[in-house]
Structure formats: structure tokens, C-alpha cells
Design a protein around this motif. Structure first.
Motif, PDB file in Angstrom:
ATOM      1  N   PHE A  39      -2.495   5.373  18.040  1.00 31.58           N
ATOM      2  CA  PHE A  39      -4.231   5.220  17.889  1.00 31.58           C
ATOM      3  C   PHE A  39      -4.364   3.659  16.061  1.00 31.58           C
ATOM      4  O   PHE A  39      -5.302   3.214  16.414  1.00 31.58           O
ATOM      5  CB  PHE A  39      -5.039   6.318  17.310  1.00 31.58           C
ATOM      6  N   ALA A  40      -3.763   4.489  15.489  1.00 36.34           N
ATOM      7  CA  ALA A  40      -3.743   3.167  14.050  1.00 36.34           C
ATOM      8  C   ALA A  40      -3.469   2.684  14.229  1.00 36.34           C
ATOM      9  O   ALA A  40      -4.658   1.257  14.205  1.00 36.34           O
ATOM     10  CB  ALA A  40      -2.789   4.014  12.975  1.00 36.34           C
ATOM     11  N   VAL A  41      -2.118   2.003  14.713  1.00 38.00           N
ATOM     12  CA  VAL A  41      -1.963   0.492  15.485  1.00 38.00           C
ATOM     13  C   VAL A  41      -3.111  -0.102  16.362  1.00 38.00           C
ATOM     14  O   VAL A  41      -3.790  -1.160  16.053  1.00 38.00           O
ATOM     15  CB  VAL A  41      -0.875   0.461  15.538  1.00 38.00           C
ATOM     16  N   HIS A  42      -2.813   1.000  17.159  1.00 36.36           N
ATOM     17  CA  HIS A  42      -3.874   0.162  18.273  1.00 36.36           C
ATOM     18  C   HIS A  42      -5.519   0.257  19.010  1.00 36.36           C
ATOM     19  O   HIS A  42      -5.837  -0.530  19.067  1.00 36.36           O
ATOM     20  CB  HIS A  42      -3.282   0.071  20.072  1.00 36.36           C
ATOM     21  N   GLY A  43      -5.351   1.554  18.445  1.00 35.68           N
ATOM     22  CA  GLY A  43      -6.726   1.563  18.501  1.00 35.68           C
ATOM     23  C   GLY A  43      -8.279   1.112  17.382  1.00 35.68           C
ATOM     24  O   GLY A  43      -8.565   0.878  18.164  1.00 35.68           O
ATOM     25  N   ALA A  44      -7.828   2.191  16.292  1.00 30.70           N
ATOM     26  CA  ALA A  44      -8.256   1.545  14.635  1.00 30.70           C
ATOM     27  C   ALA A  44      -8.058  -0.421  14.785  1.00 30.70           C
ATOM     28  O   ALA A  44      -9.789  -0.955  14.140  1.00 30.70           O
ATOM     29  CB  ALA A  44      -8.405   1.676  13.938  1.00 30.70           C
ATOM     30  N   CYS A  45      -7.392  -0.481  14.857  1.00 30.04           N
ATOM     31  CA  CYS A  45      -6.796  -1.939  13.957  1.00 30.04           C
ATOM     32  C   CYS A  45      -7.415  -2.583  15.425  1.00 30.04           C
ATOM     33  O   CYS A  45      -8.030  -4.260  15.326  1.00 30.04           O
ATOM     34  CB  CYS A  45      -5.830  -2.670  14.725  1.00 30.04           C
ATOM     35  N   GLY A  46      -7.024  -2.305  17.061  1.00 31.43           N
ATOM     36  CA  GLY A  46      -7.928  -3.416  18.298  1.00 31.43           C
ATOM     37  C   GLY A  46      -9.632  -3.420  17.718  1.00 31.43           C
ATOM     38  O   GLY A  46      -9.999  -4.340  18.052  1.00 31.43           O
TER      39      GLY A  46
ATOM     40  N   LEU B 152      -5.425  11.137  10.790  1.00 31.02           N
ATOM     41  CA  LEU B 152      -5.076  11.473  11.154  1.00 31.02           C
ATOM     42  C   LEU B 152      -4.449  12.550  10.753  1.00 31.02           C
ATOM     43  O   LEU B 152      -4.295  13.800  11.800  1.00 31.02           O
ATOM     44  CB  LEU B 152      -4.653  11.141  12.756  1.00 31.02           C
ATOM     45  N   GLN B 153      -3.738  12.526   9.702  1.00 31.55           N
ATOM     46  CA  GLN B 153      -3.205  13.351   9.092  1.00 31.55           C
ATOM     47  C   GLN B 153      -3.548  14.694   8.129  1.00 31.55           C
ATOM     48  O   GLN B 153      -3.123  15.189   8.878  1.00 31.55           O
ATOM     49  CB  GLN B 153      -1.362  12.743   8.094  1.00 31.55           C
ATOM     50  N   LYS B 154      -4.668  14.119   8.661  1.00 37.14           N
ATOM     51  CA  LYS B 154      -5.581  15.263   7.111  1.00 37.14           C
ATOM     52  C   LYS B 154      -6.647  16.052   8.078  1.00 37.14           C
ATOM     53  O   LYS B 154      -6.615  16.931   8.393  1.00 37.14           O
ATOM     54  CB  LYS B 154      -6.977  14.168   6.634  1.00 37.14           C
ATOM     55  N   LEU B 155      -6.519  15.209   9.273  1.00 33.38           N
ATOM     56  CA  LEU B 155      -7.373  15.928  10.730  1.00 33.38           C
ATOM     57  C   LEU B 155      -6.214  17.385  11.194  1.00 33.38           C
ATOM     58  O   LEU B 155      -5.989  17.896  12.177  1.00 33.38           O
ATOM     59  CB  LEU B 155      -7.741  15.257  11.710  1.00 33.38           C
ATOM     60  N   LYS B 156      -4.763  16.648  10.747  1.00 32.83           N
ATOM     61  CA  LYS B 156      -3.820  17.779  11.360  1.00 32.83           C
ATOM     62  C   LYS B 156      -3.855  16.698  13.119  1.00 32.83           C
ATOM     63  O   LYS B 156      -3.440  17.961  14.329  1.00 32.83           O
ATOM     64  CB  LYS B 156      -3.940  18.988  12.047  1.00 32.83           C
TER      65      LYS B 156
ATOM     66  N   PHE C 144      -5.204  -2.029   5.562  1.00 28.86           N
ATOM     67  CA  PHE C 144      -6.437  -1.324   5.074  1.00 28.86           C
ATOM     68  C   PHE C 144      -7.332  -0.412   6.343  1.00 28.86           C
ATOM     69  O   PHE C 144      -6.970   1.194   5.653  1.00 28.86           O
ATOM     70  CB  PHE C 144      -7.342  -1.484   4.105  1.00 28.86           C
ATOM     71  N   ILE C 145      -7.111  -0.809   7.284  1.00 28.72           N
ATOM     72  CA  ILE C 145      -7.534   0.210   7.950  1.00 28.72           C
ATOM     73  C   ILE C 145      -6.955   0.338   9.209  1.00 28.72           C
ATOM     74  O   ILE C 145      -7.156   1.927   9.609  1.00 28.72           O
ATOM     75  CB  ILE C 145      -8.398  -0.953   9.549  1.00 28.72           C
ATOM     76  N   TYR C 146      -5.462  -0.003   9.644  1.00 39.02           N
ATOM     77  CA  TYR C 146      -4.265   0.950   9.850  1.00 39.02           C
ATOM     78  C   TYR C 146      -3.984   2.401   8.500  1.00 39.02           C
ATOM     79  O   TYR C 146      -3.818   3.237   9.085  1.00 39.02           O
ATOM     80  CB  TYR C 146      -2.932  -0.188   9.880  1.00 39.02           C
ATOM     81  N   GLN C 147      -4.158   1.966   7.704  1.00 38.02           N
ATOM     82  CA  GLN C 147      -3.162   3.137   6.463  1.00 38.02           C
ATOM     83  C   GLN C 147      -4.375   4.078   6.291  1.00 38.02           C
ATOM     84  O   GLN C 147      -3.671   4.848   6.357  1.00 38.02           O
ATOM     85  CB  GLN C 147      -3.510   2.560   5.443  1.00 38.02           C
ATOM     86  N   GLY C 148      -5.423   3.305   6.321  1.00 39.47           N
ATOM     87  CA  GLY C 148      -6.988   4.702   6.729  1.00 39.47           C
ATOM     88  C   GLY C 148      -6.800   5.629   7.625  1.00 39.47           C
ATOM     89  O   GLY C 148      -6.621   6.545   7.491  1.00 39.47           O
ATOM     90  N   SER C 149      -6.809   4.795   8.895  1.00 37.04           N
ATOM     91  CA  SER C 149      -6.147   5.846   9.862  1.00 37.04           C
ATOM     92  C   SER C 149      -5.481   6.649   9.936  1.00 37.04           C
ATOM     93  O   SER C 149      -5.663   7.438  10.543  1.00 37.04           O
ATOM     94  CB  SER C 149      -7.301   4.572  11.112  1.00 37.04           C
TER      95      SER C 149
ATOM     96  N   LEU D 157       0.486  -0.705  -0.274  1.00 34.20           N
ATOM     97  CA  LEU D 157       0.227   0.256  -0.268  1.00 34.20           C
ATOM     98  C   LEU D 157       0.994   1.267  -0.018  1.00 34.20           C
ATOM     99  O   LEU D 157       0.504   2.336  -1.089  1.00 34.20           O
ATOM    100  CB  LEU D 157      -0.717   0.211   0.992  1.00 34.20           C
ATOM    101  N   ARG D 158       1.891   1.158   0.815  1.00 36.95           N
ATOM    102  CA  ARG D 158       2.653   2.526   0.979  1.00 36.95           C
ATOM    103  C   ARG D 158       3.402   2.781  -0.003  1.00 36.95           C
ATOM    104  O   ARG D 158       3.671   3.913  -1.089  1.00 36.95           O
ATOM    105  CB  ARG D 158       3.943   2.495   2.697  1.00 36.95           C
ATOM    106  N   PHE D 159       4.371   1.463  -0.819  1.00 34.39           N
ATOM    107  CA  PHE D 159       4.498   1.591  -2.615  1.00 34.39           C
ATOM    108  C   PHE D 159       3.689   1.981  -3.011  1.00 34.39           C
ATOM    109  O   PHE D 159       4.211   3.042  -3.968  1.00 34.39           O
ATOM    110  CB  PHE D 159       5.301   0.170  -2.569  1.00 34.39           C
ATOM    111  N   ALA D 160       2.909   1.414  -3.445  1.00 33.48           N
ATOM    112  CA  ALA D 160       1.711   2.587  -4.502  1.00 33.48           C
ATOM    113  C   ALA D 160       1.068   3.467  -4.245  1.00 33.48           C
ATOM    114  O   ALA D 160       0.754   4.533  -4.857  1.00 33.48           O
ATOM    115  CB  ALA D 160      -0.104   1.760  -4.337  1.00 33.48           C
ATOM    116  N   ILE D 161       1.196   4.359  -2.610  1.00 34.36           N
ATOM    117  CA  ILE D 161       1.356   5.408  -2.553  1.00 34.36           C
ATOM    118  C   ILE D 161       2.708   6.886  -2.364  1.00 34.36           C
ATOM    119  O   ILE D 161       2.741   7.903  -3.400  1.00 34.36           O
ATOM    120  CB  ILE D 161       0.135   5.966  -1.124  1.00 34.36           C
ATOM    121  N   LEU D 162       3.730   5.474  -2.271  1.00 38.41           N
ATOM    122  CA  LEU D 162       4.667   6.729  -1.755  1.00 38.41           C
ATOM    123  C   LEU D 162       5.565   6.814  -3.266  1.00 38.41           C
ATOM    124  O   LEU D 162       6.794   7.449  -3.190  1.00 38.41           O
ATOM    125  CB  LEU D 162       5.071   6.565  -0.699  1.00 38.41           C
ATOM    126  N   ARG D 163       5.552   5.381  -3.727  1.00 39.56           N
ATOM    127  CA  ARG D 163       6.851   5.293  -5.098  1.00 39.56           C
ATOM    128  C   ARG D 163       7.949   4.731  -4.222  1.00 39.56           C
ATOM    129  O   ARG D 163       8.314   4.548  -4.750  1.00 39.56           O
ATOM    130  CB  ARG D 163       6.263   6.022  -5.997  1.00 39.56           C
TER     131      ARG D 163
END
Length: 309
Positions: free
Chosen positions: A236-243, A224-228, A215-220, A170-176
Motif C-alpha cells: 500500500f505504501a508503495v502503490h496505494g499512497a504513492c499512486g 500502517l505499522q503504528k495501526l498494526k 516522504f509519502i512512502y515512509q510516512g505511509s 530517511l531510513r539512515f536518519a531513523i534507524l542509524r
């Protein structure tokens, strides 16, 4: 009794240390110490009482939410989501690090300083996860417990590996470019995702749980970055969302027959009713797990907010 206390102490300390990642570089030690005391003496113990402590989410005929109750084998919600939600509240309240979201900041200004240490830490955590997940069988005195521990170990390995590889792609597709730090967080996201369902899903399901967790981790993380909201290590992305995803997956992918019967805590057998396997047990467990996600989020966020504000 002391052995069980020590095992639970380790879980409790994990919930508290997760929060440190979300507020890294912005909270002084005395402030974090106060939060740790509140987390370990009030927030987390109450969550455990409701769940592993045979409280109202645990199932049974007394005062539980349903007869079947929740399923969270080793703590995707109880431990990781509890810590992850605390980290999110902390990161949102204390604000971003200076220059973190400034348009003129160099792209590598907030990059990790040592990938070798990240990889080493990831492998240490991955190895320790077998103690948490396999250890949650709470014994190996019988053949059933031994084979369950082996199943748990296999599921843990497959979910971590599949999620790590999925995040890498996913990161390769986004960041190349290949993002090794992202892959390491993906491994942890896969471990968190399988912590709740590791004892009641098949190996193929574990792979799928890990991929969805990516996908849940990457999306979360991106949200958060979008929301600053500055979460330095994606706590949170690792433990909260994936939890939360892990708790949901424990119901969705249970290896009971169809969406009627449920195995859950019964392991290799089904949840039994008056005449064999209980019909409707899956719906009861699903409802209890959804309530687990909701109540942990509300309870932890509320008291974390009180401390950080």
C-alpha cells in the motif's frame, strides 16, 4: 487491436499481483484466485472504462466531469492505486501474521531473507517500467512521439533514483543504518509516483516528485505499522499512497504555463480552447484528478472488502 489488448492485459495483471504482496503468507491460493478474478474482470476494468476508456473522467463535451478531464499517463492511479488499495483492504481484513507485532518478537524475525533477490527484483521491475511508461506513448511514428518517449524515460529514471536515495537517507536518519531493502522500495515508490505525470512534467519536477514520494512512502509505511496493519512488502505504501501522490503530481507539476493553462495529454502542446490555449484548463484537470483518486479508492476498497470479508 490484439497488440493493444495485450498491453492492457499486462496492466490488468499488474493491478492484481500488487495485492498478493499485501496478503502474503496469510491467504490460501483459492481465496487469492477468487479475488484475482474479481479484480481483473470487474474492479479494474470499470476503473479503466472511466478513464482510459474515454468515460466520465476523460474530458470532453458529452458527459465528462470537466472539458479537460483527468491526466494519468501510465497508471499511477488506474493501475497502482487500484492494486494498492486492494492490498490495504486485504491486509487489514486477514489480520497480521502470528507474532508480527508482539513486543517479545525478535527484531529480525520478519526481516527479508535475501537482499540480493530484493535488489535483483527491483532492477527487473525498474527495467520493465520503461515498457509501461515509454510504451504508453502508444507509438513512435512521429518526432513528437519519439521525443515524448525519451522525456518519459528520463523522468522515470530521475524520479526512481531520487526517491530511492531519499528513502535511503530517511531510513539512515531513523534507524542509524543503511537499509538497502528500504532503498529498493523507495525506487519502486519513485517509479509509481512518476507513472502518472511522466509525460507532462519537466526533469527537475520529476526529481522533486520522487523526493516527495519518499516522504509519502515512509510516512505511509510507518502509519500502517503504528495501526498494526501487516503489509509485508509495503504494497500500500508503495502503490496505494504513492499512486495517489502521482495522480496529484500530474496536475500540480504539469508544464503548462502557470496554474491556468494545462498540457496533460496534449504533450508538447497545450489544451486548446476556442481561442488558443484554454484558460482555466489546469483547475479542471486538477479537479478531475482529485476525483480520480477519490473514486478509485472508494470503488476498489468497497468491492475488495466484499471479497475478503
Amino acid at each position: 487491436a490484439m497488440l493493444n489488448w495485450f498491453f492492457q492485459w499486462a496492466f490488468c495483471s499488474a493491478a492484481a499481483t500488487i495485492v498478493s504482496g499485501g496478503v502474503a503468507e496469510r491467504v490460501q491460493f483459492p481465496g487469492y484466485l477468487v479475488f484475482t478474478i474479481v479484480m481483473t474482470s470487474w474492479i479494474y476494468p470499470v476503473v479503466v472504462h472511466w478513464t482510459w476508456g474515454y468515460g466520465w473522467l476523460a474530458g470532453g463535451a458529452d458527459y465528462s466531469i470537466t472539458d479537460t478531464g483527468f491526466m494519468d499517463f501510465a497508471g499511477s492511479g488506474i493501475v497502482h492505486m487500484c492494486g494498492g488499495v486492494g492490498a490495504l483492504v486485504g491486509a487489514a481484513v486477514v489480520g497480521a501474521r502470528e507474532g508480527r507485532f508482539d513486543p517479545g518478537s525478535p527484531s529480525d524475525a520478519f526481516a527479508p531473507h535475501s537482499l540480493p533477490l530484493i535488489v535483483l527484483g527491483t532492477f527487473i521491475l525498474w527495467f520493465g517500467w520503461y515498457g509501461f511508461n515509454c510504451g504508453s506513448t502508444l507509438g513512435m511514428a512521429s518526432d513528437a512521439q519519439g521525443t515524448m518517449a525519451a522525456q518519459v524515460a528520463m523522468n522515470t529514471t530521475l524520479s526512481a533514483a531520487s526517491c530511492g536515495l531519499a528513502v535511503l537517507m530517511l531510513r539512515f536518519a531513523i534507524l542509524r543504518r543503511y537499509d538497502i531493502g528500504g532503498m529498493c522500495n523507495g525506487i519502486l515508490a519513485g517509479l509509481v509516483s512518476i507513472t502518472a505525470p511522466c509525460g507532462n512534467v519537466e526533469c527537475g519536477s520529476a526529481v522533486l516528485i520522487g523526493i516527495i514520494g519518499a516522504f509519502i512512502y515512509q510516512g505511509s509505511s510507518m502509519l500502517l505499522q503504528k495501526l498494526k496493519v501487516d503489509d509485508p512488502i509495503d504494497a500500500f505504501a508503495v502503490h496505494g499512497a504513492c499512486g495517489a501522490w502521482g495522480v496529484l503530481a500530474a496536475a500540480l507539476f504539469d508544464w503548462g504555463t502557470g496554474f491556468d493553462y494545462f498540457n496533460g495529454w496534449s504533450g508538447w502542446g497545450c489544451v486548446e480552447g476556442d481561442n488558443g490555449c484554454k484558460s482555466g484548463a489546469w483547475a479542471e484537470a486538477f479537479g478531475a484528478n482529485v476525483m480520480e483518486i477519490f473514486i478509485i479508492a472508494v470503488w476498489t476498497a468497497g468491492f475488495s472488502l466484499l471479497v475478503f470479508v
